[in-house]
Design a protein around this motif. Sequence first.
Motif, short mmCIF file in Angstrom:
data_model
loop_
_atom_site.label_atom_id
_atom_site.label_comp_id
_atom_site.label_asym_id
_atom_site.label_seq_id
_atom_site.Cartn_x
_atom_site.Cartn_y
_atom_site.Cartn_z
N ILE A 108 14.20 32.97 72.42
CA ILE A 108 14.06 33.29 70.69
C ILE A 108 15.33 33.72 69.96
CG2 ILE A 108 12.30 33.28 69.40
CD1 ILE A 108 13.27 31.40 67.76
N SER A 109 14.63 35.58 70.31
CA SER A 109 15.38 36.75 70.19
C SER A 109 16.74 36.88 69.59
CB SER A 109 14.79 37.94 70.86
OG SER A 109 15.54 38.13 71.73
N PRO A 110 17.32 36.66 71.09
CA PRO A 110 18.95 36.59 70.40
C PRO A 110 19.74 35.86 69.44
CG PRO A 110 18.35 36.36 72.69
CD PRO A 110 17.26 35.59 72.22
N TRP A 111 19.24 34.98 69.32
CA TRP A 111 19.93 33.92 67.80
C TRP A 111 18.90 34.95 66.37
CZ3 TRP A 111 16.42 30.89 65.11
CH2 TRP A 111 16.41 29.77 64.00
N LEU A 112 17.49 35.14 67.04
CA LEU A 112 17.09 35.65 65.68
C LEU A 112 19.07 36.82 65.86
CD1 LEU A 112 13.71 36.11 66.23
CD2 LEU A 112 14.68 34.50 64.97
N SER A 113 18.83 37.46 65.73
CA SER A 113 19.47 38.85 65.39
C SER A 113 20.97 38.26 65.16
CB SER A 113 20.11 39.08 67.64
OG SER A 113 18.97 40.45 67.52
N LEU A 114 21.31 36.96 65.08
CA LEU A 114 22.76 36.10 64.83
C LEU A 114 22.99 36.35 63.50
CD1 LEU A 114 24.79 35.99 66.37
CD2 LEU A 114 24.48 33.29 66.37
N ASP A 115 24.19 36.09 63.27
CA ASP A 115 24.18 35.45 61.21
C ASP A 115 25.53 34.98 61.85
OD1 ASP A 115 22.85 38.40 59.68
OD2 ASP A 115 24.19 39.21 60.29
N GLY A 116 25.70 34.55 60.25
CA GLY A 116 26.26 32.75 59.78
C GLY A 116 25.65 31.74 60.35
N PHE A 145 16.52 27.60 85.33
CA PHE A 145 18.50 28.77 84.85
C PHE A 145 18.23 29.17 83.52
CE2 PHE A 145 18.42 24.57 86.61
CZ PHE A 145 19.20 24.39 87.69
N HIS A 146 16.88 30.38 83.74
CA HIS A 146 17.77 31.46 83.03
C HIS A 146 18.46 32.70 83.28
CE1 HIS A 146 14.95 35.29 82.08
NE2 HIS A 146 15.52 35.11 80.78
N HIS A 147 18.70 32.45 84.71
CA HIS A 147 19.29 33.55 84.84
C HIS A 147 21.18 33.12 84.73
CE1 HIS A 147 22.20 36.25 87.13
NE2 HIS A 147 22.81 35.13 88.05
N LEU A 148 21.75 31.34 84.63
CA LEU A 148 22.98 30.75 83.95
C LEU A 148 23.28 31.34 82.33
CD1 LEU A 148 25.56 29.62 85.15
CD2 LEU A 148 24.23 26.99 84.38
N ALA A 149 22.11 30.62 81.40
CA ALA A 149 21.74 31.34 80.18
C ALA A 149 22.11 32.39 80.11
CB ALA A 149 20.63 30.23 79.51
N ASP A 150 21.06 33.00 81.07
CA ASP A 150 21.58 35.01 80.12
C ASP A 150 22.87 35.16 80.70
OD1 ASP A 150 20.30 37.32 79.64
OD2 ASP A 150 20.46 37.69 81.40
N MET A 151 23.61 35.08 81.48
CA MET A 151 24.56 35.23 81.94
C MET A 151 25.70 34.37 80.81
SD MET A 151 25.01 36.89 84.89
CE MET A 151 26.86 36.77 85.99
N ALA A 152 25.77 33.09 80.33
CA ALA A 152 26.23 32.55 79.01
C ALA A 152 26.68 34.21 77.80
CB ALA A 152 26.79 31.17 79.28
N PHE A 153 25.31 33.94 78.23
CA PHE A 153 24.60 34.52 76.58
C PHE A 153 24.97 35.91 76.62
CE2 PHE A 153 21.49 38.08 75.00
CZ PHE A 153 21.48 37.96 73.81
N LYS A 154 25.39 36.74 77.47
CA LYS A 154 25.63 37.85 77.95
C LYS A 154 27.88 38.01 77.15
CE LYS A 154 21.79 39.76 79.50
NZ LYS A 154 21.15 41.23 80.42
N LYS A 155 28.18 36.54 78.06
CA LYS A 155 29.25 36.78 78.56
C LYS A 155 30.28 37.04 79.34
CE LYS A 155 31.99 36.55 74.59
NZ LYS A 155 32.04 35.24 73.71
N ARG A 156 29.14 36.78 80.67
CA ARG A 156 29.34 38.22 81.92
C ARG A 156 29.88 36.69 83.18
NH1 ARG A 156 24.79 42.26 81.48
NH2 ARG A 156 25.62 43.37 80.60
N LEU A 192 24.77 33.47 70.67
CA LEU A 192 26.65 33.71 70.57
C LEU A 192 26.50 32.66 69.60
CD1 LEU A 192 27.39 32.22 74.40
CD2 LEU A 192 27.30 34.90 73.03
N SER A 193 27.86 33.06 68.26
CA SER A 193 28.19 32.69 67.36
C SER A 193 28.42 31.40 67.03
CB SER A 193 29.07 33.19 66.63
OG SER A 193 29.94 32.77 65.64
N ASP A 194 28.04 30.35 66.53
CA ASP A 194 29.07 29.56 66.51
C ASP A 194 30.54 29.36 66.28
OD1 ASP A 194 29.51 29.83 63.89
OD2 ASP A 194 28.98 27.96 63.37
N GLU A 195 31.86 30.52 66.95
CA GLU A 195 32.93 30.79 66.65
C GLU A 195 33.14 30.80 68.38
OE1 GLU A 195 33.75 32.51 63.51
OE2 GLU A 195 33.68 31.03 61.79
#
Length: 415
Positions: free
Chosen positions: A94-102, A304-315, A381-384
Amino acid sequence: MKMKNQILFSFLLLLAVQSVQGQIAKNKPMGNQETSRTFWLQEMDRMLRPVLRSLAHDSLRLNMPQMTSTQVDNKEHRIKVQYVEVLGRVLSGISPWLSLDGGSVAERKLRDQYRVWTVQALKNALDSNARDFMRFDLGGQQLVDASFIALGFMRSPWLWEHVDDQTKKNLIASIKITRQFRPAYSNWLLFSAMNEAFLAKYSTEWDVMRVDYALQQLEQWYVGDGMYMDGPHYAFDYYNSYVIHPFLAGIMDMIQLKTKNYDSMFAKIRLRNERYAIIQERLINADGSFPPTGRSVIYRAAAFHHLADMAFKKRLPKELTTGQVRGALSAVLKKTTENPGTYQNGWLTLGMYGSQPGLGDPYNNQGSPYLCSVIFLPLGLSDEDPFWTSEATDWSAKRIWSGQDWNKDHSKAIQ
């Protein structure tokens, strides 16, 4: 009395979840609901609310069931360590979502609530005067659990900025306490290294040798085509995704800021990360199911932790579009949560598709299945972001098994 309190808590929790999900649903975007951000937020709230709300109210030990595997190796000990275990696993997702705004009004309101809960939860977990105080010196499993807390903070600078100074001091001390435990000669080396990467970021000193040993040993365990052995022998399970690739990437992101000594190794790790992401996408069946092979399958979507992580990091590699990855991960999320037996009184059960006690491992407790919260990393990741705005498309298995033509997969010789 405890049973009555648990029943009341479950009833109130159900009402709260339904209310929040109703508010989020009002902002439902056009398109397939099962691939929408709304669906992901509803499932995240459903899964994580009991944990963080309880801990924020200093009542996790009161509300959390004391469930263990039917094959449990040491029931009393597994129950003792389940609290640090569930905190680390939830925090890492959950931590990346907590860092997000918007986001929508409903999402911002939900995030504000979770921010308050998470900050207070950490304070209670690390305050020796709280009922939910968590010790980190009970056994080797807490080396594992501390590293997931560390990973959560590595993924969310916002958390570190918003906990009070005493909580920061207590967390650093707790992470250091786990140095007394010798890691198993396996993926556990990465738990020690992640803790040191955390200390390198947030403390004044860190143990270079613990990081170096883990990195050098994992190099020896690389077997090719993006995959590592988990120790001296190869096992066909999901530990390359549960731990190995996400932890190597997280450690790399921090240590490359400290030294250039590993630049050539890190270049290879990035290529391996990409190759294994391609393999992961191909493992997701047309209906979102995946092979139930190896240890720890009750971690469900954490496969699928890795696939989600790669998507989050835009890699994501060029072979994977954000639309197909969102479609694939959404299918996994739906499949692994749709069975009525997934939850009992609001808490996750042991199983892949509902309650399946026979799939448990001796080390499983009530905290164990919450590793599946890492599926929610793309909510950071932002909803945009294109991950959410691009059209969700068919992934490889869905294309192939519906008769569509598609690209052939090839192994890659990455040293």
